[in-house]
Design a protein around this motif. Structure first.
Motif: not given
Length: 74
Positions: A11-22
């Motif tokens: 699974f991968a998800r961007f943070a709401p601000h788009g500057k981090l990816l988990a």
């Protein structure tokens, strides 16, 4: 990014601000910088979370991007 995990990534998800990816997988959660696919700053690991004993299947950011929830087999 994907080849830096040890094992499968689920699974991968961007943070709401788009500057981090988990990303979540067999070896826990990793958090990466993201400035766009062509940026040399993208893909730098900034954290690794290993608190779960088993695979991590999903992650979710809080609306403000300050917290991260994880879902694991344990």
């Amino acid at each position: 990014v994907w080849n830096r995990h040890q094992g499968e990534v689920y699974f991968a998800r961007f943070a709401p601000h788009g500057k981090l990816l988990a990303t979540a997988g067999q070896d826990g959660v990793r958090i990466w910088t993201w400035d766009g696919a062509d940026s040399p700053n993208s893909g730098r690991q900034v954290a690794r979370l290993t608190a779960h004993a088993y695979d991590v299947n999903a992650v979710g950011w809080s609306p403000d991007g300050r917290r991260l929830a994880t879902a694991s087999d344990d």
